[in-house]
Write a protein that holds these residues in place. Structure first.
Motif, PDB file in Angstrom:
ATOM      1  N   TYR A 252      -6.173   6.555   0.031  1.00 25.01           N
ATOM      2  CA  TYR A 252      -5.828   5.566   0.863  1.00 25.01           C
ATOM      3  C   TYR A 252      -4.061   4.251   0.749  1.00 25.01           C
ATOM      4  O   TYR A 252      -3.768   4.697   0.005  1.00 25.01           O
ATOM      5  N   THR A 253      -4.320   4.400   1.811  1.00 25.22           N
ATOM      6  CA  THR A 253      -2.839   3.398   2.753  1.00 25.22           C
ATOM      7  C   THR A 253      -2.607   2.335   2.774  1.00 25.22           C
ATOM      8  O   THR A 253      -1.684   2.235   2.559  1.00 25.22           O
TER       9      THR A 253
ATOM     10  N   GLU B 268      -5.898   5.964  -4.784  1.00 21.62           N
ATOM     11  CA  GLU B 268      -7.063   6.473  -4.229  1.00 21.62           C
ATOM     12  C   GLU B 268      -8.386   6.434  -4.604  1.00 21.62           C
ATOM     13  O   GLU B 268      -8.220   5.045  -5.798  1.00 21.62           O
TER      14      GLU B 268
ATOM     15  N   LEU C 115      -9.445  -1.538   2.605  1.00 22.12           N
ATOM     16  CA  LEU C 115      -9.179  -0.522   2.128  1.00 22.12           C
ATOM     17  C   LEU C 115      -8.384   0.341   3.536  1.00 22.12           C
ATOM     18  O   LEU C 115      -9.234   0.496   4.320  1.00 22.12           O
ATOM     19  N   GLN C 116      -7.528   0.695   3.712  1.00 24.35           N
ATOM     20  CA  GLN C 116      -7.383   1.256   5.141  1.00 24.35           C
ATOM     21  C   GLN C 116      -6.989   2.842   4.468  1.00 24.35           C
ATOM     22  O   GLN C 116      -5.973   3.279   3.776  1.00 24.35           O
ATOM     23  N   PHE C 117      -7.452   3.409   5.417  1.00 27.82           N
ATOM     24  CA  PHE C 117      -7.305   5.195   5.253  1.00 27.82           C
ATOM     25  C   PHE C 117      -6.470   5.813   6.587  1.00 27.82           C
ATOM     26  O   PHE C 117      -6.121   5.304   7.776  1.00 27.82           O
TER      27      PHE C 117
ATOM     28  N   THR D 249      -2.140   0.646  -2.378  1.00 24.77           N
ATOM     29  CA  THR D 249      -2.397   2.058  -2.041  1.00 24.77           C
ATOM     30  C   THR D 249      -2.606   3.067  -3.675  1.00 24.77           C
ATOM     31  O   THR D 249      -2.626   2.448  -4.465  1.00 24.77           O
TER      32      THR D 249
ATOM     33  N   ASP E 283     -11.193   3.469  11.241  1.00 28.18           N
ATOM     34  CA  ASP E 283     -10.629   3.571   9.374  1.00 28.18           C
ATOM     35  C   ASP E 283     -10.160   2.705   8.243  1.00 28.18           C
ATOM     36  O   ASP E 283      -9.324   3.702   7.794  1.00 28.18           O
ATOM     37  N   CYS E 284     -11.158   2.525   7.634  1.00 33.76           N
ATOM     38  CA  CYS E 284     -10.849   1.136   7.009  1.00 33.76           C
ATOM     39  C   CYS E 284     -12.828   0.771   6.472  1.00 33.76           C
ATOM     40  O   CYS E 284     -13.454   1.995   6.975  1.00 33.76           O
TER      41      CYS E 284
ATOM     42  N   ILE F 231     -14.248   9.609   4.885  1.00 24.78           N
ATOM     43  CA  ILE F 231     -14.710   7.781   4.712  1.00 24.78           C
ATOM     44  C   ILE F 231     -16.259   7.949   4.741  1.00 24.78           C
ATOM     45  O   ILE F 231     -17.348   6.277   5.170  1.00 24.78           O
TER      46      ILE F 231
END
Length: 523
Positions: A483-484, A471, A403-405, A469, A449-450, A411
């Motif tokens: 998360y994006t 939360e 998951l990419q943030f 995408t 950031d993941c 995190i």
């Protein structure tokens, strides 16, 4: 209906696997930019989440914890893939034909090589004695035992090997060279006779205290084996001593592989109880050529009374015949070559492809997993192509989803085994039932950031898919973190067959260590 898998089938199965690895894992057409895979066999590591407590309640940190035994079920194979952290291809030079290591040691009792004995390669016990397999390693060489002074211990149809006190040697105490003769050597003062079979591969990763690797072809001159011991009668085995034997004159009948026959005079000791056979009196090794029949070697042999010898019950004496190509011509045929040894090195993070500072609990062998290239930037392609110095781009698979943030502010602090849970909106609720995707954290990459994660059959999580995408809540926190993106690994999920699985207690991967993982597969 009675049936059995033969040793030849086991040897051939081992050879087939090793040849398939050698043929398929060459990587000859490997390039950094094309998709797919040029390798077929990979050793995978996986399962960062802890084992459940064992049957008596021990958790995996307890020294008495029992690791779960694999069941071989379909769902277990699927979970092996679910648990994958990463996989590395088996290099063709690191797939070995191996045998259990049996060192020569003084005062051991070794069995003799006897094609009629299905246990000749096994350790066994009888009468309080331990009998070791019919081969031994000495001075980086493998020797086969042809005689173990068991005639002296022949009682009521049972042979008791004598103690071996003289180490196997090359001819006349010669030095260790690859061209050493394969002429059977002895008998020594302990009554043992040994035949040189092959040299050890001392550079092999499987030349360990448990296994040694061997070649399918002879070390040195193969023709030496054929001419020295090929098809030679090297001993006798009394299956039934008989009774009332009136004389000692017998004949050894030799049938060669070209159809010719030969007869050799033989003396049988009839001093056993009730004038039964107590042994065969003949020094085969002083005239070894005679006991091969002719230059083609013997394929069948039998013992019968000579003229003038009678018996109330004829003894049954079986000659022991060497392989037609001789000991050491094809070492895998003479030795218990039922084992394949495979090795890979996990070096640190393998140029960023695999995580470190986490534990794994499963080691597997996969055939035909497929990959999709995920190194798209020039820098990423160059790094991946370089591998870890030992492996190229196609030889290393990253297998975890992530998951990419937008940033790492929310995190950090998570550990492997923590749980992430998707936040479900009212619109995603069906018939009043909320189904939220849940997964185990493998590791957090704060630099990029993941969060990397996996899902398996554990009751603590589930197999529901995360949305592209959304939360999630992290660990015990109830705070929703957006998360994006959901990013798939380069490994294509559920591709490949699981050929082997080993469950272990947790093994910690450190960023600076090199892990040499070895698999031993027995057929």
């Amino acid at each position: 209906m009675a049936a059995i898998i033969t040793d030849d089938f086991r040897r051939n199965s081992t050879a087939f696997l090793l040849k398939d690895i050698t043929d398929q894992n060459t990587g000859a057409t490997d390039s950094a930019n094309d998709s797919g895979s040029d390798f077929e066999y990979f050793i995978g590591i996986g399962k960062s989440d802890a084992w459940d407590n064992d049957a008596i309640g021990n958790d995996e940190t307890n020294q008495n914890f029992s690791t779960p035994l694999p069941t071989g079920s379909v769902i277990e194979s699927k979970e092996v893939i679910d648990n994958l952290i990463g996989a590395i291809a088996v290099d063709t030079s690191e797939a070995y034909n191996i045998i259990p290591r049996v060192d020569w040691s003084a005062n051991r009792r070794y069995k003799r090589w006897n094609e009629n004995d299905p246990t000749m390669f096994d350790v066994s016990t009888a009468g309080g004695n331990t009998y070791y397999p019919c081969y031994a390693i000495y001075d980086n060489r493998i020797y086969i035992c042809l005689d173990n002074n068991s005639d002296a211990g022949f009682i009521a149809g049972e042979y008791v090997p004598g103690l071996s006190t003289n180490s196997p040697k090359t001819v006349s105490g010669g030095t260790s060279t690859s061209s050493a003769t394969r002429t059977p050597e002895g008998p020594f003062s302990d009554g043992y006779i040994w035949a040189y079979c092959a040299d050890l591969n001392i550079s092999s990763k499987f030349n360990t205290d448990q296994f040694v690797s061997i070649s399918s072809t002879a070390t040195g001159t193969a023709t030496d084996a054929t001419t020295a011991s090929g098809g030679m009668v090297y001993g006798f085995e009394i299956l039934d001593p008989g009774s009332g034997i009136s004389g000692t004159a017998f004949k050894l009948l030799l049938n060669d592989n070209d159809g010719t026959a030969n007869e050799i005079a033989l003396t049988v000791d009839n001093s056993g109880a009730s004038s039964s056979a107590a042994g065969v009196v003949m020094d085969l090794y002083s005239n070894a050529t005679q006991f091969k029949g002719n230059t083609n070697g013997t394929v069948r042999a039998s013992v019968v009374p000579a003229a003038g010898t009678t018996a109330t019950v004829l003894p049954v004496i079986r000659p022991l015949v060497a392989p037609i190509l001789g000991f050491g011509h094809t070492p895998t045929a003479d030795l218990p070559a039922f084992y394949a040894g495979l090795a890979v090195n996990y070096n640190g993070d393998v140029k960023g492809e695999l995580p470190t500072d986490i534990s794994y609990r499963q080691i597997s062998l996969l055939r035909n997993p497929t990959r999709t290239e995920d190194d798209t930037s020039a820098a990423a392609i160059a790094a991946a192509a370089a591998g870890d110095g030992n492996y190229g781009v196609k030889e290393v698979y990253n297998t975890l989803r992530k998951l990419q943030f937008a940033n790492t502010a929310n995190i950090s602090g998570l550990s492997a085994g923590d749980i992430i849970t998707q936040v479900i909106s009212t619109a995603q609720t069906t018939a009043g039932i909320t189904v939220a995707a849940k997964a185990f954290v493998d590791y957090v990459d704060e630099t990029n950031d993941c969060i990397y994660f996996h899902q398996n059959e554990s009751s603590l999580i589930n197999q529901h898919e995360f949305t592209a995408t959304g939360e999630v809540t992290l660990g015990a926190s109830s705070t929703a973190v957006p998360y994006t993106g959901l990013v798939e690994p380069e490994y294509t999920s559920y591709t490949g067959e699981v050929y082997f699985l080993e469950n272990r207690k947790p093994i910690r991967r450190a960023s600076a260590q090199e892990e040499e993982i070895k698999l031993v597969i027995q057929f």
